[in-house]
Enzyme design. Structure first.
Site, PDB file in Angstrom:
ATOM      1  N   ARG A  95       0.797  -1.225   0.000  1.00 21.11           N
ATOM      2  CA  ARG A  95       0.000   0.000   0.000  1.00 21.11           C
ATOM      3  C   ARG A  95       0.826   1.269   0.000  1.00 21.11           C
ATOM      4  O   ARG A  95       0.596   2.182  -0.792  1.00 21.11           O
ATOM      5  CB  ARG A  95      -0.859   0.094   1.273  1.00 21.11           C
ATOM      6  CG  ARG A  95      -2.254  -0.334   1.170  1.00 21.11           C
ATOM      7  CD  ARG A  95      -2.693  -0.779   2.541  1.00 21.11           C
ATOM      8  NE  ARG A  95      -1.772  -1.792   2.996  1.00 21.11           N
ATOM      9  CZ  ARG A  95      -1.867  -3.064   2.628  1.00 21.11           C
ATOM     10  NH1 ARG A  95      -2.844  -3.465   1.895  1.00 21.11           N
ATOM     11  NH2 ARG A  95      -0.977  -3.948   3.021  1.00 21.11           N
ATOM     12  N   THR A  96       1.780   1.360   0.911  1.00 27.13           N
ATOM     13  CA  THR A  96       2.435   2.651   1.092  1.00 27.13           C
ATOM     14  C   THR A  96       3.226   3.016  -0.166  1.00 27.13           C
ATOM     15  O   THR A  96       3.096   4.120  -0.700  1.00 27.13           O
ATOM     16  CB  THR A  96       3.322   2.641   2.349  1.00 27.13           C
ATOM     17  OG1 THR A  96       2.519   2.228   3.446  1.00 27.13           O
ATOM     18  CG2 THR A  96       3.896   4.010   2.636  1.00 27.13           C
TER      19      THR A  96
ATOM     20  N   LYS B 214      25.745  -3.266  -0.612  1.00 21.23           N
ATOM     21  CA  LYS B 214      27.207  -3.129  -0.694  1.00 21.23           C
ATOM     22  C   LYS B 214      27.757  -2.354   0.492  1.00 21.23           C
ATOM     23  O   LYS B 214      28.944  -2.092   0.572  1.00 21.23           O
ATOM     24  CB  LYS B 214      27.585  -2.382  -1.978  1.00 21.23           C
ATOM     25  CG  LYS B 214      27.132  -3.040  -3.260  1.00 21.23           C
ATOM     26  CD  LYS B 214      27.594  -2.185  -4.441  1.00 21.23           C
ATOM     27  CE  LYS B 214      27.033  -2.668  -5.762  1.00 21.23           C
ATOM     28  NZ  LYS B 214      27.331  -1.714  -6.845  1.00 21.23           N
TER      29      LYS B 214
ATOM     30  N   ARG C 203      11.254   4.110   3.340  1.00 24.38           N
ATOM     31  CA  ARG C 203      10.886   3.162   4.406  1.00 24.38           C
ATOM     32  C   ARG C 203      12.126   2.340   4.737  1.00 24.38           C
ATOM     33  O   ARG C 203      12.819   1.865   3.840  1.00 24.38           O
ATOM     34  CB  ARG C 203       9.761   2.241   3.951  1.00 24.38           C
ATOM     35  CG  ARG C 203       9.537   1.107   4.922  1.00 24.38           C
ATOM     36  CD  ARG C 203       8.314   0.300   4.614  1.00 24.38           C
ATOM     37  NE  ARG C 203       7.103   1.043   4.934  1.00 24.38           N
ATOM     38  CZ  ARG C 203       5.888   0.499   4.955  1.00 24.38           C
ATOM     39  NH1 ARG C 203       5.728  -0.779   4.670  1.00 24.38           N
ATOM     40  NH2 ARG C 203       4.826   1.228   5.256  1.00 24.38           N
TER      41      ARG C 203
ATOM     42  N   HIS D  19       5.020   6.399  11.431  1.00 23.25           N
ATOM     43  CA  HIS D  19       4.522   6.198  10.060  1.00 23.25           C
ATOM     44  C   HIS D  19       3.545   7.343   9.761  1.00 23.25           C
ATOM     45  O   HIS D  19       2.338   7.135   9.683  1.00 23.25           O
ATOM     46  CB  HIS D  19       3.841   4.832   9.985  1.00 23.25           C
ATOM     47  CG  HIS D  19       3.538   4.353   8.605  1.00 23.25           C
ATOM     48  ND1 HIS D  19       3.628   5.147   7.474  1.00 23.25           N
ATOM     49  CD2 HIS D  19       3.148   3.124   8.159  1.00 23.25           C
ATOM     50  CE1 HIS D  19       3.290   4.426   6.414  1.00 23.25           C
ATOM     51  NE2 HIS D  19       3.008   3.205   6.812  1.00 23.25           N
TER      52      HIS D  19
END
Ligand code: NCD
Length: 308
Positions: free
Chosen positions: A51-52, A80, A101, A129
């Protein structure tokens, strides 16, 4: 440069303005369809998301812009050993705005401190959030007609649920809001939220393990998933995962106007049979999230001088 790392980075009047822009976008989407022409959103997602990430990307496309996307640490230079700070500096050379995120609390703040474009926190570990909170607030406003004078039940994983922490922060600024915190002992709201948000704001709250007893008094019920990925051992997760399951039978105990919210994804905590109940608002929340992210990106891009 304005970044959104925490919901408190937005004032109450800015949140009101975002809700009103979102409602205007819903009413006349064509007026917004070209506003971000030529601009790029970078979505940097180092943790799973449906969703986000997709709602940020759909939001940018619906504003006429484009999207650059990193999905998963394994396919990016993070594997890396590149730092979040360096990634933010690099991506600032390609894009106009970042949504990030990351599994580590504080990662979005580090990105913001190093980027030369606006950064939006799309979830940092078990911390915050804020754009889910914008989706939640818009839904509450559209369903209840107000953000004040509400008794809000939060149920499930209140310890690790970052959406819970952000929404409690946001609602604590409105008058007449009280909370019923429904969770197993092990998943209670962290004391940094109780001592840092509820107590200083003089918010009335009570903690309980009993969902059924709490239901009759609630205006809103915010259900959450037990956050498996934040547990230290699988046994604890298995023991706690089905602590609460909202079923049509239990919902009979609630008032006719109570809204059921859930940030999704749902695992087992709301039975599918609840979806047809008019009080189930979680899929509306998804759609409102896209409009609020459109409104938020417009605000930040204007503030950064990237659109007129
Ligand atoms: C939430 C999250 O990522 O914190 N999901 C979302 O963004 N809608 C809730 C969750 O994962 O349980």
């Amino acid at each position: 440069m304005k970044h959104i790392i925490d919901i408190l980075d937005l004032s109450v009047s800015e949140i009101d303005a975002l809700i009103s822009t979102a409602q205007d976008i819903i009413a006349q989407p064509k007026e917004y369809a070209e506003l971000c022409r030529g601009l790029k959103l970078a979505t940097l997602f180092f943790e799973p998301s449906t969703r986000t990430r997709l709602s940020f990307e759909a939001a940018m496309y619906e504003l006429g812009g484009n999207v650059l996307s990193v999905t998963g640490a394994a396919t990016s230079s993070a594997s890396k050993g590149e730092s979040v700070a360096d990634t933010a500096k690099v991506v600032s050379c390609y894009a106009d705005i970042i949504a990030i995120r990351h599994p580590k609390e504080g990662a979005a703040l580090v990105a913001a401190q190093n980027a030369s474009i606006p950064v939006i926190n799309a979830g940092d570990g078990g911390h915050c959030h804020p754009t889910q909170t914008l989706a939640d607030l818009c839904t509450i406003y559209r369903e209840k007609g107000r953000l004040s004078d509400l008794t809000v039940g939060f149920c499930g994983d209140l310890k690790f649920g970052r959406t819970v922490h952000s929404l409690i922060n946001a609602l604590s600024r409105y008058s007449g809001v009280s909370f019923v915190l429904i969770s197993p002992e092990e998943l209670k709201l962290p004391s940094y939220v109780k001592d840092g948000v509820l107590k200083p704001n003089g918010i009335t709250y009570r903690q309980t393990t009993d969902l059924e007893a709490a239901l009759p008094g609630l205006d809103l019920l915010y259900m959450t998933r037990v956050q498996r990925e934040r547990f230290f051992n699988e046994e604890d997760y298995l023991r706690l995962k089905d602590s609460y399951i909202l079923t049509p039978d239990k919902l009979r105990l609630a008032g006719p106007d109570m809204c059921v919210l859930h940030p999704l994804p749902r695992v087992n905590e709301i039975s599918v049979a609840v979806d047809n109940d008019p009080r189930a608002c979680y899929f509306k929340q998804v759609l409102n999230g896209k409009y609020m992210r459109m409104a938020l990106m417009l605000m930040l891009l204007k503030d950064a001088g990237r659109i007129g």
